[in-house]
Write an enzyme that holds these catalytic residues in place. Structure first.
Site, PDB file in Angstrom:
ATOM      1  N   GLN A 131       0.827  -1.206   0.000  1.00 53.69           N
ATOM      2  CA  GLN A 131       0.000   0.000   0.000  1.00 53.69           C
ATOM      3  C   GLN A 131       0.868   1.265   0.000  1.00 53.69           C
ATOM      4  O   GLN A 131       1.670   1.470   0.921  1.00 53.69           O
ATOM      5  CB  GLN A 131      -0.923   0.029   1.213  1.00 53.69           C
ATOM      6  CG  GLN A 131      -1.882  -1.146   1.299  1.00 53.69           C
ATOM      7  CD  GLN A 131      -1.387  -2.234   2.217  1.00 53.69           C
ATOM      8  OE1 GLN A 131      -0.192  -2.560   2.236  1.00 53.69           O
ATOM      9  NE2 GLN A 131      -2.292  -2.806   2.996  1.00 53.69           N
TER      10      GLN A 131
ATOM     11  N   GLN B 142       0.138  -0.270  -5.934  1.00 59.94           N
ATOM     12  CA  GLN B 142      -1.017  -0.648  -5.115  1.00 59.94           C
ATOM     13  C   GLN B 142      -1.554   0.578  -4.390  1.00 59.94           C
ATOM     14  O   GLN B 142      -0.798   1.332  -3.773  1.00 59.94           O
ATOM     15  CB  GLN B 142      -0.620  -1.724  -4.101  1.00 59.94           C
ATOM     16  CG  GLN B 142      -1.789  -2.207  -3.243  1.00 59.94           C
ATOM     17  CD  GLN B 142      -1.429  -3.401  -2.375  1.00 59.94           C
ATOM     18  OE1 GLN B 142      -0.415  -4.045  -2.576  1.00 59.94           O
ATOM     19  NE2 GLN B 142      -2.274  -3.702  -1.405  1.00 59.94           N
ATOM     20  N   ASP B 143      -2.886   0.786  -4.485  1.00 57.87           N
ATOM     21  CA  ASP B 143      -3.571   1.885  -3.766  1.00 57.87           C
ATOM     22  C   ASP B 143      -3.135   3.265  -4.255  1.00 57.87           C
ATOM     23  O   ASP B 143      -2.927   4.185  -3.456  1.00 57.87           O
ATOM     24  CB  ASP B 143      -3.329   1.768  -2.259  1.00 57.87           C
ATOM     25  CG  ASP B 143      -4.005   0.567  -1.640  1.00 57.87           C
ATOM     26  OD1 ASP B 143      -4.633  -0.203  -2.397  1.00 57.87           O
ATOM     27  OD2 ASP B 143      -3.891   0.379  -0.423  1.00 57.87           O
TER      28      ASP B 143
ATOM     29  N   ASP C 284      -5.983  -2.725  -6.574  1.00 60.69           N
ATOM     30  CA  ASP C 284      -6.914  -1.817  -5.876  1.00 60.69           C
ATOM     31  C   ASP C 284      -6.507  -0.360  -6.080  1.00 60.69           C
ATOM     32  O   ASP C 284      -6.617   0.456  -5.157  1.00 60.69           O
ATOM     33  CB  ASP C 284      -6.941  -2.131  -4.375  1.00 60.69           C
ATOM     34  CG  ASP C 284      -7.276  -3.577  -4.074  1.00 60.69           C
ATOM     35  OD1 ASP C 284      -7.905  -4.238  -4.924  1.00 60.69           O
ATOM     36  OD2 ASP C 284      -6.896  -4.060  -2.988  1.00 60.69           O
TER      37      ASP C 284
ATOM     38  N   ARG D 270     -12.943  -5.591  -7.137  1.00 60.13           N
ATOM     39  CA  ARG D 270     -13.326  -6.612  -6.165  1.00 60.13           C
ATOM     40  C   ARG D 270     -13.975  -5.918  -4.964  1.00 60.13           C
ATOM     41  O   ARG D 270     -13.763  -4.709  -4.741  1.00 60.13           O
ATOM     42  CB  ARG D 270     -12.124  -7.439  -5.728  1.00 60.13           C
ATOM     43  CG  ARG D 270     -10.976  -6.651  -5.113  1.00 60.13           C
ATOM     44  CD  ARG D 270      -9.870  -7.595  -4.666  1.00 60.13           C
ATOM     45  NE  ARG D 270      -8.715  -6.889  -4.112  1.00 60.13           N
ATOM     46  CZ  ARG D 270      -7.759  -7.488  -3.411  1.00 60.13           C
ATOM     47  NH1 ARG D 270      -7.818  -8.779  -3.152  1.00 60.13           N
ATOM     48  NH2 ARG D 270      -6.726  -6.793  -2.947  1.00 60.13           N
TER      49      ARG D 270
END
Length: 515
Positions: free
Chosen positions: A309, A331-332, A353, A421
């Site tokens: 993250q 990520q993120d 994500d 998701r």
């Protein structure tokens, strides 16, 4: 006025009040049915003079709920503040200063916003701000978990208070108010501003040709000035790479950042969770002040896919707009934390994500680039964080394009890539009239953990094009919808989802209110 006339008016008022309460009974019952504690919600309050119990209108119940929530938020903030003070004095206590610091900021932001709810009811502003408060509370709890800290019972109680208050405000409304966030423009519009014709309040330039050499110097000067005034402040950041972490706090409302273009004005950092941050705190650029606008800039986190993250931009600004901006990470990347947000003609890069959070956000005419993850990973474009069915939040991607980034183009067949998701139980994401590259897995959507959220989420696709747009092999979950009727898509348009027609025109940014 005679005693008989006075008696008549009093009797008429009593009858009218009783009729109004009777008419509101179905609304109150329906609202209470959404709450976690239905019986308590429906129970009249005992009269202080020993008379009949006092029935409440829906508006009165809403205001009472807000007061209770404010008290709960204040208690949670006090707990976090105490723990932060103790962690500052003794580094060996069982509190984590980073996570608690996030909690204090998040609860202070919620208290600040909840004050505006007094006197407001049954409209999207109230639902937005209560949804944001619930999001901030869950962000605090997530940060504590990331840092292996436990939360006291007062924190768990606040979850119930917030969800019950949201239930009372979830009744359909007729109008939405803007009076608290009215913006008085005196320096031009976001869509038409340029350095040659408009004077900026602050100019940032690495070469010394401006007022300041760093963005944080300009932000500190703005804070010292005490920017609580209604007019817009413009910070012009000239081309260059600015290696710094920036925070625009809740008191800095109506701030506008202007750069010299994507990949010309770059704000970059590398904070990440494995190296000691929280997801919330890892952001290179964080915004809490309402009415934030930005254009022609790149926000970046260079931590890399192995650092998990690592947020490039975090936004909790209501009525915020990003125009011709780029967000780069893995990520993120882009944390759509809370409130109403609009992104137009932007670029988003990432792996897992990388568009996530619990705002009500619309990305329109944007380019979404999937990057190369680590060997054992799959790509998830979105992870929406709606945890309560009464929140008016979600991610709406409209007339945009999903593409492989240059580093992914040659190997996209070796990795699975999904549209999203379910991060939370009621996750809500739609892709409408967008071009989906063949990199999208035929199933379209991925699970989070087993069957979690598959019946309660809302994922939708409408008239998408491209080699990855076929829905014939999509997931068969109860919560997935292939939308066919334009009426089913209307709730996710700029006009309906973020009430954009009432505030985006002031920016001068082009937008489509509907499909």
């Amino acid at each position: 006025m005679s005693a008989r006339v006075m008696h008549f008016f009093l009797l008429f008022a009593m009858i009218t009040h009783a009729l109004c309460l009777k008419l509101e009974e179905p609304m109150v019952t329906s609202a209470c049915a959404r709450a976690a504690h239905v019986d308590a919600c429906l129970t009249p309050t005992p009269s202080s003079d020993g008379g009949l119990p006092q029935l409440h209108t829906l508006a009165q119940m809403q205001q009472k709920a807000v007061r209770v929530v404010r008290d709960g938020v204040a208690r949670a903030r006090a707990w976090a503040s105490l723990g932060l003070d103790e962690s500052d004095r003794d580094r060996h206590v069982a509190y984590d200063g980073i996570a608690l610091g996030d909690c204090v900021q998040l609860y202070e932001d919620s208290e600040h916003r909840l004050r505006y709810l007094q006197g407001l009811h049954e409209h999207e502003d109230a639902r937005t701000w209560l949804s944001a408060s619930l999001t901030s509370h869950r962000t605090c709890l997530d940060g504590l978990r990331e840092r292996n800290c436990s939360a006291p019972q007062v924190m768990e109680n606040l979850t119930v208070l917030l969800t019950d208050a949201l239930a009372l405000y979830a009744w359909p409304t007729k109008k939405s108010y803007r009076q608290h966030w009215k913006q008085v423009e005196n320096l031009g519009l976001l869509g038409s501003w340029n350095a040659s014709s408009r004077k900026a309040d602050f100019v940032v330039a690495k070469d010394g040709s401006g007022n300041y050499k760093t963005i944080n110097e300009a932000v500190a000067a703005l804070a010292q000035r005490g920017h609580r005034r209604p007019y817009r402040v413009v910070i012009y950041v000239k081309s260059g790479v600015y290696v710094e972490n920036v925070e625009i706090d809740r008191d800095m409302k109506n701030v506008m950042f202007v750069g010299d273009g994507i990949d010309r004005t770059i704000v970059t950092g590398s904070q990440n969770v494995p190296d000691g941050s929280t997801t919330f705190r890892s952001a290179t650029f964080g915004v809490s002040g309402d009415g934030f606008w930005a254009r022609d800039m790149t926000f970046e986190n260079t931590a890399g896919p192995e650092k998990q993250q690592a947020v490039a931009l975090r936004v909790g600004s209501d009525l915020s707009v990003f125009y011709r901006c780029s967000f780069k990470g893995y990520q993120d990347t882009l944390l759509l934390h809370s409130q109403r947000q609009f992104y137009r003609d932007c670029h988003v890069y990432g792996t897992i994500d990388f568009i996530f959070g619990n705002a009500a956000a619309v990305l329109q005419n944007c380019d979404i680039y999937v990057r190369r993850p680590m060997g054992h990973q799959a790509n998830m474009i979105t992870a929406q964080g709606r945890s309560d069915p009464n929140e008016n939040t979600g991610i709406s991607v409209h007339e945009s394009r999903i593409r492989p980034a240059p580093d992914f183009q040659g190997v996209k067949g070796s990795f699975e890539t999904y549209l999203g998701r379910p991060w939370q139980k009621f996750s809500r994401t739609v892709f409408m009239k967008s071009d989906l590259d063949g990199l999208i897995n035929p199933k379209g959507w991925a699970q989070w953990s087993g069957n979690f959220g598959l019946d309660t989420l809302y994922f939708g696709e409408y008239m998408n094009t491209g080699t990855g747009a076929s829905t014939s092999r999509r997931v068969k979950w109860h919560g997935f919808h292939v939308l066919k009727d334009p009426q089913d898509t209307a709730p996710f348009t700029v006009s309906r989802f973020i009430q954009g027609e009432s505030w985006i025109p002031a920016t001068g940014v082009p937008f489509g209110p509907g499909l």
